[in-house]
Design a protein around this motif. Structure first.
Motif, PDB file in Angstrom:
ATOM      1  N   ALA A 159      24.975  34.605 -14.403  1.00 54.28           N
ATOM      2  CA  ALA A 159      24.409  34.267 -15.715  1.00 54.28           C
ATOM      3  C   ALA A 159      24.956  32.942 -16.228  1.00 54.28           C
ATOM      4  N   PHE A 160      26.219  32.661 -15.921  1.00 52.06           N
ATOM      5  CA  PHE A 160      26.827  31.401 -16.356  1.00 52.06           C
ATOM      6  C   PHE A 160      26.159  30.206 -15.671  1.00 52.06           C
ATOM      7  N   ILE A 161      25.879  30.344 -14.380  1.00 51.16           N
ATOM      8  CA  ILE A 161      25.188  29.272 -13.665  1.00 51.16           C
ATOM      9  C   ILE A 161      23.796  29.044 -14.262  1.00 51.16           C
ATOM     10  N   TYR A 162      23.099  30.142 -14.544  1.00 51.88           N
ATOM     11  CA  TYR A 162      21.770  30.010 -15.151  1.00 51.88           C
ATOM     12  C   TYR A 162      21.870  29.384 -16.543  1.00 51.88           C
ATOM     13  N   PHE A 163      22.928  29.736 -17.281  1.00 48.74           N
ATOM     14  CA  PHE A 163      23.121  29.183 -18.620  1.00 48.74           C
ATOM     15  C   PHE A 163      23.274  27.666 -18.571  1.00 48.74           C
ATOM     16  N   SER A 168      20.888  22.593 -19.975  1.00 51.17           N
ATOM     17  CA  SER A 168      20.595  21.203 -19.613  1.00 51.17           C
ATOM     18  C   SER A 168      19.106  20.891 -19.769  1.00 51.17           C
ATOM     19  N   GLN A 169      18.264  21.909 -19.583  1.00 49.95           N
ATOM     20  CA  GLN A 169      16.835  21.720 -19.789  1.00 49.95           C
ATOM     21  C   GLN A 169      16.476  21.740 -21.270  1.00 49.95           C
ATOM     22  N   ASN A 174      11.519  16.295 -24.276  1.00 55.32           N
ATOM     23  CA  ASN A 174      10.177  16.680 -23.833  1.00 55.32           C
ATOM     24  C   ASN A 174       9.990  18.187 -23.881  1.00 55.32           C
ATOM     25  N   ASN A 175      11.017  18.931 -23.482  1.00 54.35           N
ATOM     26  CA  ASN A 175      10.937  20.384 -23.526  1.00 54.35           C
ATOM     27  C   ASN A 175      10.939  20.896 -24.961  1.00 54.35           C
ATOM     28  N   ILE A 176      11.703  20.245 -25.827  1.00 58.94           N
ATOM     29  CA  ILE A 176      11.720  20.649 -27.240  1.00 58.94           C
ATOM     30  C   ILE A 176      10.339  20.456 -27.860  1.00 58.94           C
TER      31      ILE A 176
END
Length: 429
Positions: A159-163, A168-169, A174-176
């Motif tokens: 979960a930490f790696i996914y976090f 970072s995304q 652009n994502n916001i």
């Protein structure tokens, strides 16, 4: 009972957006599961597994204590780092883009769930560590619970790696903007699809009984179904005076009623109003226009100087405005018999376009590229005005005139002025 259920669901919906909601729920689950495992250990689950499947049990007391102590210290470090990353994200988003985007970032369910996984695993490890007998033998050691703690810690690392990947995304503008646009587009489509083609079917409300607000605050939402049911019971019609997202002062008009009713009915009506200190695009699509406009304006500031982001924001605004052209300025809520019950005042298209264009014209009129992009936005609205009223078209033309006038007075370069003139004549020529 039905109204109480609606209020409960609405309250839960608001509570769900808080950053502490999912961590709190998952922490309670982790604590309860730890006590369930302590009870299972008292029934001899580890004793049974040592006999049947010894590989599933940690049967050394020192090893179990060292593992759980390491897990507790490691999870605390991971949680501190993760919360620090969230705070950095919020700080950067507020300073670089707009403070209005913070509620959307805070309500990110994935990050809330991950923080909850950390906390629930931490609490499980702590209670399991406490349950180890100081001088017990291998049969009194919660060996199976320790094995589960190893699995939970492994899951926390994943979960930490996914976090890290998700955070970072999430910080990318652009994502916001894409998230803001998607939510607002969905909400606008719902409003457009639910509106009726009939106009001016609601009676005049000039002589109706007016109710004043009993408190101050931002008017964010209203339980239309509950209010409509109440209106059917007493056979009356209502008009909601304030526009969503506006600050309502105490003793100012908030509602008009076609007939006078008793105090109990008035209290029930007021209970349908929801005031809040925060804003959500899911409740008020106008917030998306504010956020995208502020992002574009901030991008054009000398400290940031990012016209590319401003162009992207204008693209999203263009598509939202094309949807807004299909919506009427007033919304009418109808009951199950399709009778008009509630008149809902909204920000008019003229006022909305003026608010957006005023900010963009003020801070972008010196940049010919952004001016061209704004001209293209307004031209697209003129070209796709089949479902728009004549007032909408006049408003768009007026904004084109205003933009041309401001840009002409701000731009000095002859070539840029010629390009501006050509673009203006092409649109209105």
């Amino acid at each position: 009972m039905k109204n109480f259920l609606n209020y409960t669901i609405k309250y839960f919906y608001k509570l769900e957006s808080k950053i502490a909601f999912y961590p709190t729920v998952l922490s309670l689950i982790g604590t309860i599961f730890a006590f369930v495992m302590i009870y299972a250990e008292s029934l001899g689950v580890s004793d049974y597994l040592i006999e049947e499947a010894p590989l599933l049990v940690v049967n050394d007391t020192e090893t179990a204590r060292n593992l759980l102590t390491t897990f507790v210290a490691g999870l605390i470090s991971i949680m501190v780092f993760s919360f620090s990353m969230v705070m950095i994200l919020l700080s950067q988003a507020s300073s670089n883009f707009s403070p209005r985007v913070l509620p959307g970032l805070i309500s990110n369910r994935r990050h809330q769930v991950i923080l909850g996984i950390y906390n629930s695993s931490l609490l499980y490890c702590i209670f399991t560590l406490v349950s180890i007998e100081p001088d017990g033998d291998k049969y009194q050691l919660p060996g199976f619970s320790v094995l589960l703690a190893i699995f939970f810690m492994t899951f926390c690392l994943g979960a930490f790696i996914y976090f890290i990947h998700s955070i970072s995304q999430e910080i990318q503008i652009n994502n916001i903007m894409s998230r803001i646009f998607s939510v607002a587009k969905k909400r606008l489509k719902e409003l457009v699809n639910n509106q009726t083609d009939e106009k001016n079917k609601f009676p005049s409300t000039d002589n109706w009984t007016t109710l004043n607000s009993k408190k101050s605050g931002y008017f964010q939402d209203i339980s239309l179904s509950a209010m409509a049911n109440l209106a059917d019971e007493v056979e009356m019609q209502l008009e909601v005076v304030p526009v969503k997202g506006t600050y309502v002062f105490k003793n100012t008009p908030v509602l008009k009623m076609s007939k006078e009713v008793d105090e109990d009915t008035i209290e029930k009506v007021f209970s349908s109003f929801h005031y809040s200190k925060s804003e959500r695009i899911e409740d008020n699509y106008l917030l998306a226009f504010k956020q995208l406009t502020e992002i574009a304006v901030k991008a054009m500031s000398p400290g940031i100087n990012d016209p590319g982001t401003a162009i992207n924001a204008i693209d999203y605004l263009t598509e939202l405005f094309l949807l807004r052209l299909q919506k009427q300025d007033q919304s009418i809520y109808r009951d199950k018999k399709n009778n008009p019950v509630i008149l809902i005042n909204t920000v008019s298209f003229k006022q909305l376009l003026f608010n957006v264009m005023t900010a963009l014209r003020t801070y972008c009129k010196h940049d010919i590229i952004i001016v061209q992009k704004l001209m293209q936005m307004l031209a697209s609205m003129l070209d796709n005005n089949e479902k728009a009223s004549e007032d909408y078209v006049k408003t768009i033309r007026q904004e084109i005139e205003n933009l041309h006038e401001d840009a002409k007075n701000s731009i000095q370069n002859t070539a840029d002025l010629n390009l501006l003139k050509t673009t203006y004549n092409t649109i209105l020529g």
